[in-house]
Scaffold this active site. Structure first.
Site, PDB file in Angstrom:
ATOM      1  N   VAL A 207       0.787  -0.864   0.077  1.00  0.00           N
ATOM      2  CA  VAL A 207      -0.417   0.024   0.004  1.00  0.00           C
ATOM      3  C   VAL A 207       0.494   1.256  -0.050  1.00  0.00           C
ATOM      4  O   VAL A 207       1.884   1.344   1.060  1.00  0.00           O
ATOM      5  CB  VAL A 207      -0.760  -0.124   1.018  1.00  0.00           C
ATOM      6  CG1 VAL A 207      -1.400   0.818   1.144  1.00  0.00           C
ATOM      7  CG2 VAL A 207      -1.870  -1.261   1.289  1.00  0.00           C
ATOM      8  N   GLY A 208       0.618   1.526  -0.879  1.00  0.00           N
ATOM      9  CA  GLY A 208       1.896   3.509  -1.109  1.00  0.00           C
ATOM     10  C   GLY A 208       2.796   2.909  -1.610  1.00  0.00           C
ATOM     11  O   GLY A 208       3.801   3.564  -0.949  1.00  0.00           O
ATOM     12  N   ASP A 231      -1.493   2.315  -5.486  1.00  0.00           N
ATOM     13  CA  ASP A 231      -1.009   3.858  -5.239  1.00  0.00           C
ATOM     14  C   ASP A 231      -2.350   4.567  -6.203  1.00  0.00           C
ATOM     15  O   ASP A 231      -2.439   3.881  -6.714  1.00  0.00           O
ATOM     16  CB  ASP A 231       0.980   4.332  -5.488  1.00  0.00           C
ATOM     17  CG  ASP A 231       1.320   5.169  -4.699  1.00  0.00           C
ATOM     18  OD1 ASP A 231       0.571   6.366  -4.632  1.00  0.00           O
ATOM     19  OD2 ASP A 231       2.141   4.859  -3.705  1.00  0.00           O
ATOM     20  N   ASP A 251      -7.195   4.644  -3.895  1.00  0.00           N
ATOM     21  CA  ASP A 251      -6.853   5.488  -2.777  1.00  0.00           C
ATOM     22  C   ASP A 251      -6.735   4.812  -1.097  1.00  0.00           C
ATOM     23  O   ASP A 251      -8.184   3.873  -1.171  1.00  0.00           O
ATOM     24  CB  ASP A 251      -8.358   6.489  -2.329  1.00  0.00           C
ATOM     25  CG  ASP A 251      -7.598   7.583  -1.612  1.00  0.00           C
ATOM     26  OD1 ASP A 251      -7.206   7.137  -0.143  1.00  0.00           O
ATOM     27  OD2 ASP A 251      -7.620   8.642  -1.451  1.00  0.00           O
ATOM     28  N   LYS A 265       5.446   0.507   3.481  1.00  0.00           N
ATOM     29  CA  LYS A 265       6.786   0.881   3.949  1.00  0.00           C
ATOM     30  C   LYS A 265       6.724   2.883   3.717  1.00  0.00           C
ATOM     31  O   LYS A 265       6.166   3.299   3.555  1.00  0.00           O
ATOM     32  CB  LYS A 265       8.039   1.344   3.365  1.00  0.00           C
ATOM     33  CG  LYS A 265       9.452   1.315   3.490  1.00  0.00           C
ATOM     34  CD  LYS A 265      10.173   0.366   2.615  1.00  0.00           C
ATOM     35  CE  LYS A 265      10.142   1.138   0.763  1.00  0.00           C
ATOM     36  NZ  LYS A 265      10.559   2.916   1.346  1.00  0.00           N
ATOM     37  N   HIS A 269       3.417   6.989   8.993  1.00  0.00           N
ATOM     38  CA  HIS A 269       4.173   7.969  10.202  1.00  0.00           C
ATOM     39  C   HIS A 269       3.390   9.267   8.998  1.00  0.00           C
ATOM     40  O   HIS A 269       4.384  10.191   9.155  1.00  0.00           O
ATOM     41  CB  HIS A 269       5.744   7.994   9.499  1.00  0.00           C
ATOM     42  CG  HIS A 269       6.352   7.567   8.221  1.00  0.00           C
ATOM     43  ND1 HIS A 269       8.264   8.494   8.671  1.00  0.00           N
ATOM     44  CD2 HIS A 269       5.872   8.111   7.751  1.00  0.00           C
ATOM     45  CE1 HIS A 269       8.368   8.733   7.415  1.00  0.00           C
ATOM     46  NE2 HIS A 269       7.147   8.227   6.905  1.00  0.00           N
TER      47      HIS A 269
END
Length: 366
Positions: A207-208, A231, A251, A265, A269
Site C-alpha cells: 500500500v502506497g 498507489d 486511494d 513502508k 508516519h
C-alpha cells in the site's frame, strides 16, 4: 565581563555560544553534501580508483580553476563531517625527478552510499529532501504555529503536500526516486535477514508502494507470492506488472485489495492518529477474507524512544519527526503510541523487530 544569568563562567559562556552557532550554521552540512552529490565528487573519486589530489579532482569535475580553493574548503568540511578521508600520497614534482607528499581524498562508508552505481545509494533521497520545495517550508514553521493550516507546507504553498506533488511533475519524480532508492536498502535486509516474515504468505499488497521498487524486490525473492502495488493514479498509471507483480491505482482510504498480508513502508508516519486508524481498519478488512493463518500487516517504520540507541540515531529520528511536523500531518511514534493505534483499529497483537537501523519491521496481527 558581565555574565548572563544562569551562566557561571566565561568558559561556559563561550561553550554555549559555540553550541548556538553550530546549530545556526548546521544547514551548511546538508547543503555541502548536496553540492558534493550534484558535482559528482563521490563518483569522481571512485572512478579515479585511488586517493585523488585536489588538482586531480578539480580536473575530473571540470571545476573553474579560479575556484579550486573553494573546492579545497568544500572538501575540508566534508572530511570533517566524515564523508571523505584525507590521506597523504606521493606525487611527482613537475620537471624534476623528485616526489613530494600531497593531500588526497578517498571515500568513506558514508560517501560510498552516494555513488550513482551503488545499488544501495541514498543520493536520490538526499537530493529530494534538500530540494527547495522542502527546505523553504521551514521558514514558515513559526507562522504555522499561530494559524489554522494543517502543516507549515500548507502555509507556504497554500495546499497540502500530496496535492502539490500531484500538480508538480518534477517533485513527483524526485519523491518517487527517493523512495525507490530506499527500497534497495530495505529489500536487501527484508529478503535475506527477515525472510521468515513472509513465510506462509501467498499474496501481499504494498500500500502506497510508489513505482513498485520494494514490491519488485519482494516479488523476485518470493516468486510463489502474488504481489500487488496500490498507489494513486498519478504514480502507478501506465505501469505494467510482471509474472507475480501487478499495479492497481486507487486511494487506500477508499479500498485496499484483498490479500494475506498488507505491506506499508514509511506510510503511516505520514498521517495523524485518526487517519492511521482508518487506514489500519481498511487493512484489516483487506486481510479478513483470507483463510491464511499467517495473515497480518507488515510495517517498516521508525519506533521512537529506544533506550539502547546512540545519540546520533535518536537525533536522526527526531529530524524525521520534525520533517513530518513541517510537511504533513504525521509523526514518528513510540512503541506505546504504535500499540494504541493497532488496538484502536481492532488488532490483537504486534511484534517489533529492530533490524533496519533507524527503522523497525512491525508485524501486526488480527
Amino acid at each position: 565581563m558581565a555574565l548572563p544569568n544562569g551562566i557561571s563562567s566565561k568558559q561556559e559562556l563561550l561553550e554555549a555560544q559555540a553550541h548556538v552557532w553550530n546549530h545556526i550554521y548546521s544547514y551548511i552540512n546538508s547543503m555541502s553534501l548536496k553540492c558534493a552529490i550534484q558535482l559528482g565528487i563521490p563518483d569522481a573519486i571512485h572512478k579515479h580508483g585511488n586517493p585523488i589530489t585536489l588538482s586531480q579532482l578539480a580536473d575530473a569535475l571540470n571545476i573553474n580553476k579560479a575556484k579550486s580553493h573553494g573546492l579545497f574548503r568544500l572538501m575540508r568540511i566534508l572530511v570533517h563531517s566524515g564523508f571523505f578521508d584525507k590521506v597523504k600520497v606521493k606525487v611527482k614534482v613537475e620537471g624534476e625527478d623528485e616526489e613530494e607528499e600531497e593531500d588526497a581524498y578517498s571515500l568513506t562508508p558514508a560517501s560510498r552510499l552516494l555513488l550513482r552505481s551503488e545499488p544501495l545509494s541514498v543520493a536520490p533521497f538526499a537530493l529530494a529532501m534538500s530540494d527547495p520545495v522542502y527546505t523553504e517550508t521551514w521558514h514558515h514553521l513559526s507562522e504555522w504555529f499561530r494559524n489554522d493550516a494543517v502543516a507549515a507546507f500548507d502555509t507556504k504553498y497554500g495546499m497540502t503536500f500530496p496535492e502539490y506533488a500531484v500538480a508538480d511533475d518534477r517533485l513527483n519524480v524526485l519523491f518517487n526516486e527517493a523512495m525507490a532508492c530506499d527500497a534497495g536498502f530495505v529489500n536487501s535486509i527484508l529478503t535475506t535477514e527477515c525472510r521468515e516474515i513472509f513465510d506462509g504468505l501467498e499474496s501481499m499488497v504494498d500500500v502506497g508502494g510508489g513505482t513498485g521498487a520494494t514490491a519488485k524486490g519482494i516479488a523476485a525473492a518470493f516468486p510463489g507470492m502474488e504481489c500487488t502495488v496500490l498507489d494513486l493514479p498519478n504514480v502507478v498509471g501506465g505501469l505494467k506488472g510482471s509474472e507475480n507483480l501487478s499495479f492497481v491505482s486507487g486511494d487506500m482510504f477508499d479500498f485496499i485489495p484483498h490479500a494475506d498480508a498488507i505491506f506499508m513502508k514509511f506510510i503511516l508516519h505520514d498521517w495523524n492518529d485518526e487517519e492511521c486508524v482508518k487506514i489500519l481498519k481498511k487493512c484489516k478488512e483487506a486481510i479478513s477474507r483470507s483463510n491464511n493463518s499467517c495473515r497480518k500487516i507488515i510495517l517498516v517504520e521508525i519506533v521512537m524512544e529506544d533506550e539502547k540507541e546512540t545519540h546520533e540515531a535518536t537525533e536522526t529520528k527526531l529530524f524525521f519527526d520534525m520533517q513530518m511536523l513541517a510537511i504533513i500531518t504525521g509523526k514518528e511514534r513510540s512503541e506505546k503510541e504504535w500499540g494504541k493505534l493497532f488496538f484502536d483499529a481492532g488488532f490483537t497483537n504486534y511484534k517489533i523487530t529492530r533490524v533496519l537501523g533507524l527503522r523497525s519491521v512491525i508485524e501486526v496481527f488480527p
